[in-house]
Design a protein around this motif. Structure first.
Motif, PDB file in Angstrom:
ATOM      1  N   GLY A 318       5.029  14.002 -27.569  1.00 37.43           N
ATOM      2  CA  GLY A 318       5.215  12.828 -28.066  1.00 37.43           C
ATOM      3  C   GLY A 318       5.900  11.792 -27.566  1.00 37.43           C
ATOM      4  O   GLY A 318       6.059  10.562 -28.150  1.00 37.43           O
ATOM      5  N   ARG A 319       6.284  11.921 -26.173  1.00 39.25           N
ATOM      6  CA  ARG A 319       6.961  10.865 -25.424  1.00 39.25           C
ATOM      7  C   ARG A 319       6.234  10.726 -24.121  1.00 39.25           C
ATOM      8  O   ARG A 319       5.049  10.390 -24.261  1.00 39.25           O
ATOM      9  N   PHE A 320       6.958  11.081 -23.099  1.00 37.26           N
ATOM     10  CA  PHE A 320       6.105  10.966 -21.780  1.00 37.26           C
ATOM     11  C   PHE A 320       5.678  12.471 -21.496  1.00 37.26           C
ATOM     12  O   PHE A 320       6.129  12.914 -20.443  1.00 37.26           O
ATOM     13  N   ASP A 321       4.778  12.817 -22.491  1.00 36.11           N
ATOM     14  CA  ASP A 321       4.235  14.273 -22.024  1.00 36.11           C
ATOM     15  C   ASP A 321       2.978  14.303 -21.452  1.00 36.11           C
ATOM     16  O   ASP A 321       2.339  15.245 -20.773  1.00 36.11           O
ATOM     17  N   TRP A 322       2.396  13.078 -20.769  1.00 33.81           N
ATOM     18  CA  TRP A 322       1.404  13.058 -19.708  1.00 33.81           C
ATOM     19  C   TRP A 322       2.010  12.334 -18.595  1.00 33.81           C
ATOM     20  O   TRP A 322       2.688  11.335 -18.507  1.00 33.81           O
ATOM     21  N   GLU A 323       1.548  13.008 -17.307  1.00 32.87           N
ATOM     22  CA  GLU A 323       1.941  12.318 -16.021  1.00 32.87           C
ATOM     23  C   GLU A 323       0.736  12.408 -15.064  1.00 32.87           C
ATOM     24  O   GLU A 323       0.122  13.299 -15.055  1.00 32.87           O
ATOM     25  N   ILE A 324       0.935  11.300 -14.451  1.00 32.59           N
ATOM     26  CA  ILE A 324       0.035  11.072 -13.330  1.00 32.59           C
ATOM     27  C   ILE A 324       0.741  11.048 -12.059  1.00 32.59           C
ATOM     28  O   ILE A 324       1.614   9.876 -11.902  1.00 32.59           O
ATOM     29  N   ASP A 325       0.550  11.540 -10.852  1.00 31.73           N
ATOM     30  CA  ASP A 325       1.034  11.606  -9.710  1.00 31.73           C
ATOM     31  C   ASP A 325       0.228  10.631  -8.595  1.00 31.73           C
ATOM     32  O   ASP A 325      -0.860  10.868  -8.605  1.00 31.73           O
ATOM     33  N   PHE A 326       0.778   9.929  -8.033  1.00 27.13           N
ATOM     34  CA  PHE A 326       0.466   8.928  -7.031  1.00 27.13           C
ATOM     35  C   PHE A 326       0.608   9.244  -5.820  1.00 27.13           C
ATOM     36  O   PHE A 326       1.888   9.224  -5.250  1.00 27.13           O
ATOM     37  N   PRO A 327      -0.088  10.145  -4.967  1.00 34.66           N
ATOM     38  CA  PRO A 327       0.133  10.556  -3.666  1.00 34.66           C
ATOM     39  C   PRO A 327      -0.164   9.408  -2.542  1.00 34.66           C
ATOM     40  O   PRO A 327      -0.605   8.562  -2.739  1.00 34.66           O
ATOM     41  N   TYR A 328       0.620   9.807  -1.383  1.00 30.30           N
ATOM     42  CA  TYR A 328      -0.046   8.753  -0.215  1.00 30.30           C
ATOM     43  C   TYR A 328      -1.255   8.987  -0.043  1.00 30.30           C
ATOM     44  O   TYR A 328      -1.869  10.100  -0.153  1.00 30.30           O
ATOM     45  N   PRO A 329      -1.921   7.797   0.400  1.00 27.22           N
ATOM     46  CA  PRO A 329      -3.368   7.759   0.707  1.00 27.22           C
ATOM     47  C   PRO A 329      -3.526   8.784   1.733  1.00 27.22           C
ATOM     48  O   PRO A 329      -3.096   8.682   2.607  1.00 27.22           O
ATOM     49  N   ASP A 330      -4.826   9.657   1.918  1.00 29.63           N
ATOM     50  CA  ASP A 330      -5.304  10.007   3.022  1.00 29.63           C
ATOM     51  C   ASP A 330      -6.043   9.094   3.753  1.00 29.63           C
ATOM     52  O   ASP A 330      -6.069   7.963   3.424  1.00 29.63           O
ATOM     53  N   GLN A 331      -6.524   9.616   4.868  1.00 27.43           N
ATOM     54  CA  GLN A 331      -7.511   8.654   5.754  1.00 27.43           C
ATOM     55  C   GLN A 331      -8.489   7.975   5.032  1.00 27.43           C
ATOM     56  O   GLN A 331      -8.565   6.642   5.447  1.00 27.43           O
ATOM     57  N   ARG A 332      -8.994   8.452   4.450  1.00 26.32           N
ATOM     58  CA  ARG A 332     -10.373   7.758   3.718  1.00 26.32           C
ATOM     59  C   ARG A 332      -9.990   6.773   2.593  1.00 26.32           C
ATOM     60  O   ARG A 332     -10.352   5.809   2.527  1.00 26.32           O
ATOM     61  N   ASP A 333      -8.768   7.087   1.913  1.00 26.05           N
ATOM     62  CA  ASP A 333      -8.187   5.989   1.118  1.00 26.05           C
ATOM     63  C   ASP A 333      -7.596   5.001   1.925  1.00 26.05           C
ATOM     64  O   ASP A 333      -7.629   3.866   1.327  1.00 26.05           O
ATOM     65  N   ARG A 334      -6.809   5.171   2.973  1.00 26.50           N
ATOM     66  CA  ARG A 334      -6.480   4.195   3.601  1.00 26.50           C
ATOM     67  C   ARG A 334      -7.343   3.018   4.258  1.00 26.50           C
ATOM     68  O   ARG A 334      -7.148   1.941   4.237  1.00 26.50           O
ATOM     69  N   ALA A 335      -8.466   3.882   4.667  1.00 27.32           N
ATOM     70  CA  ALA A 335      -9.676   2.895   4.918  1.00 27.32           C
ATOM     71  C   ALA A 335      -9.954   1.913   3.918  1.00 27.32           C
ATOM     72  O   ALA A 335     -10.257   0.666   3.923  1.00 27.32           O
ATOM     73  N   ASP A 336     -10.333   2.568   2.606  1.00 29.63           N
ATOM     74  CA  ASP A 336     -10.751   1.879   1.203  1.00 29.63           C
ATOM     75  C   ASP A 336      -9.484   0.744   1.269  1.00 29.63           C
ATOM     76  O   ASP A 336      -9.996  -0.303   0.564  1.00 29.63           O
ATOM     77  N   ILE A 337      -8.511   1.017   1.122  1.00 31.66           N
ATOM     78  CA  ILE A 337      -7.231  -0.011   0.605  1.00 31.66           C
ATOM     79  C   ILE A 337      -7.302  -1.103   1.724  1.00 31.66           C
ATOM     80  O   ILE A 337      -7.379  -2.193   1.331  1.00 31.66           O
ATOM     81  N   LEU A 338      -7.616  -0.912   3.019  1.00 34.59           N
ATOM     82  CA  LEU A 338      -7.685  -1.867   3.957  1.00 34.59           C
ATOM     83  C   LEU A 338      -8.802  -2.726   3.751  1.00 34.59           C
ATOM     84  O   LEU A 338      -8.746  -3.983   3.892  1.00 34.59           O
ATOM     85  N   ARG A 339      -9.902  -2.216   3.298  1.00 37.74           N
ATOM     86  CA  ARG A 339     -11.097  -3.271   3.134  1.00 37.74           C
ATOM     87  C   ARG A 339     -11.093  -4.012   1.713  1.00 37.74           C
ATOM     88  O   ARG A 339     -11.281  -5.145   1.866  1.00 37.74           O
ATOM     89  N   LYS A 340     -10.503  -3.423   0.756  1.00 38.83           N
ATOM     90  CA  LYS A 340     -10.310  -3.903  -0.530  1.00 38.83           C
ATOM     91  C   LYS A 340      -9.064  -5.120  -0.484  1.00 38.83           C
ATOM     92  O   LYS A 340      -9.307  -6.117  -1.114  1.00 38.83           O
TER      93      LYS A 340
END
Length: 415
Positions: A318-340
């Motif tokens: 009923g409070r913060f009972d859902w959690e989403i973890d934000f990991p460090y980006p992997d190589q594919r994610d890093r390339a996507d971040i740089l492009r965007k």
């Protein structure tokens, strides 16, 4: 004409009696205190004395009663803490003071009053207790709440295309936040308990705040962004009231997101040594979240990189009972971040995004974005209006040097 002086000494006022009346404690006008032991006569609280002789060394000391009017009738301000038929306890300046009860004046616990040592309470200044820091604080009104609120149109430029990498994080966040906000009526008809709190966890710079803003923009909802440290630094003593007003304002919207950044600074684990203000803020936040009803179309998002420090009560159903973890980006994610992050900039393509992504293991999204700022500075220094490959590589090298700079350790920490 002759003047006869019987006694010269210091004025003192009896503040307490003990030992069956044989020990009287007194205060002097300068604030010093002392006691009279084995007194041959009975003293009462409030008696005014003249003490002469060498008080410090107890030489030739004599004590005589003086009329009450000889004690200066100072007026001071305090808060009523206890009222009995004969005495009243007043808190003033962080200490309790005892005065006679004034039966001719109507006053109650919690009143802010004007007090005389001899007469007791002489005037009620306010029915509410004043706060010592109140003069330094702004009044909490609609303008105060407006500083935290963003209208649905203020983030219209943000889209999910602005969030690079971590597609699974984006998908889960949209499922837990965007879909319930857009389909609250259907969820209510189904009869499931609505999602009211989602916790974003992860290291700094991994995109927690950005994604919350994007979801608010794409869901077309009012967005309240609250920084934990800001609440305590600017509104210490009014934090609970501020939280209540923010939740009330959000409840009046058709749809709203309340976003707490650095929630661990607001709602840290309560313990015996915790500051009382922190305990009150946590209790207020729990009360507000428990007050959500099934038709309350408000979702609370909180971000932290210290989830282990949060009060355990916040993680209950009923409070913060859902959690989403934000990991460090992997190589594919890093390339996507740089492009965007570079797609709206003036650049001379192609640029070696895959090369930089491979060389930036362990970098956060915020650090990758910093490459573009450094690259732009290099381009401007070269009197160009476009970012070239050499600027891009140079920006990467600058940020890399900054990340790898040596950390200075003080001698005390080394020991």
């Amino acid at each position: 004409m002759s003047i006869e002086i019987e006694s010269v000494g210091q004025l003192a006022r009896v503040t307490a009696i003990s030992n069956g009346g044989h020990t009287a404690f007194f205060e002097l006008r300068n604030g010093n205190t002392g006691s009279l032991t084995n007194s041959p006569e009975y003293y009462a609280i409030g008696d005014v004395l003249i003490i002469s002789g060498d008080i410090e060394n107890n030489i030739d000391v004599s004590v005589a009663k003086a009329p009450p009017a000889t004690w200066p009738n100072y007026l001071w301000v305090g808060i009523v803490k206890l009222k009995l038929s004969d005495i009243t306890i007043i808190e003033s300046g962080g200490r309790f003071r005892l005065v006679p009860t004034n039966s001719e004046l109507d006053y109650a616990l919690g009143n802010t009053v004007q007090v005389s040592d001899h007469l007791g309470v002489t005037r009620v200044l306010s029915e509410k207790p004043i706060k010592y820091v109140e003069l330094d604080l702004p009044q909490l009104d609609d303008d105060t709440i407006a500083r935290f609120r963003s209208a649905p149109t203020e983030h219209t430029g943000l889209t999910f295309e602005d969030f690079g990498g971590s597609p699974q994080v984006v998908a889960r966040a949209r499922e837990l936040i965007e879909i319930p906000l857009r389909n609250s009526d259907r969820l209510c008809r189904i009869g499931v308990r609505p999602i009211k709190g989602v916790l974003f966890t992860g290291e700094p710079g991994t995109g927690k705040t950005l994604l919350a803003r994007i979801i608010a923009a794409q869901s077309n909802v009012a967005f309240y962004e609250i920084s934990g440290p800001e609440i305590f630094s600017k509104w210490y003593g009014q934090s609970e009231e501020l939280l209540r007003l923010l939740f009330e304002s959000a409840a009046e919207e058709n749809n709203a997101i309340i976003f707490f950044d650095e929630i661990d600074s607001v709602a840290a684990q309560r313990a015996d040594h915790s500051h009382e203000a922190s305990k009150r803020v946590v209790a207020q936040l729990l009360t507000l979240m428990d007050g959500f009803t099934s038709d309350t179309n408000v979702i609370v998002i909180a971000a932290t990189n210290r989830a282990q420090d949060l009060d355990v009560a916040l993680r209950r159903p009923g409070r913060f009972d859902w959690e989403i973890d934000f990991p460090y980006p992997d190589q594919r994610d890093r390339a996507d971040i740089l492009r965007k992050t570079g797609r709206k900039l003036r650049t001379k393509t192609p640029l070696p995004h895959d090369l930089v992504a491979a060389a930036s293991e362990g970098w956060s999204g915020a650090e990758l974005t910093q490459i573009w700022r450094e690259a732009a500075l290099l381009a401007v220094e070269d009197r160009r209006s476009d970012i070239f490959e050499e600027d891009y590589i140079g920006g990467f090298e600058r940020v890399s040097l900054y990340r790898n700079r040596p950390t200075v350790v003080s001698p005390e920490k080394e020991q």
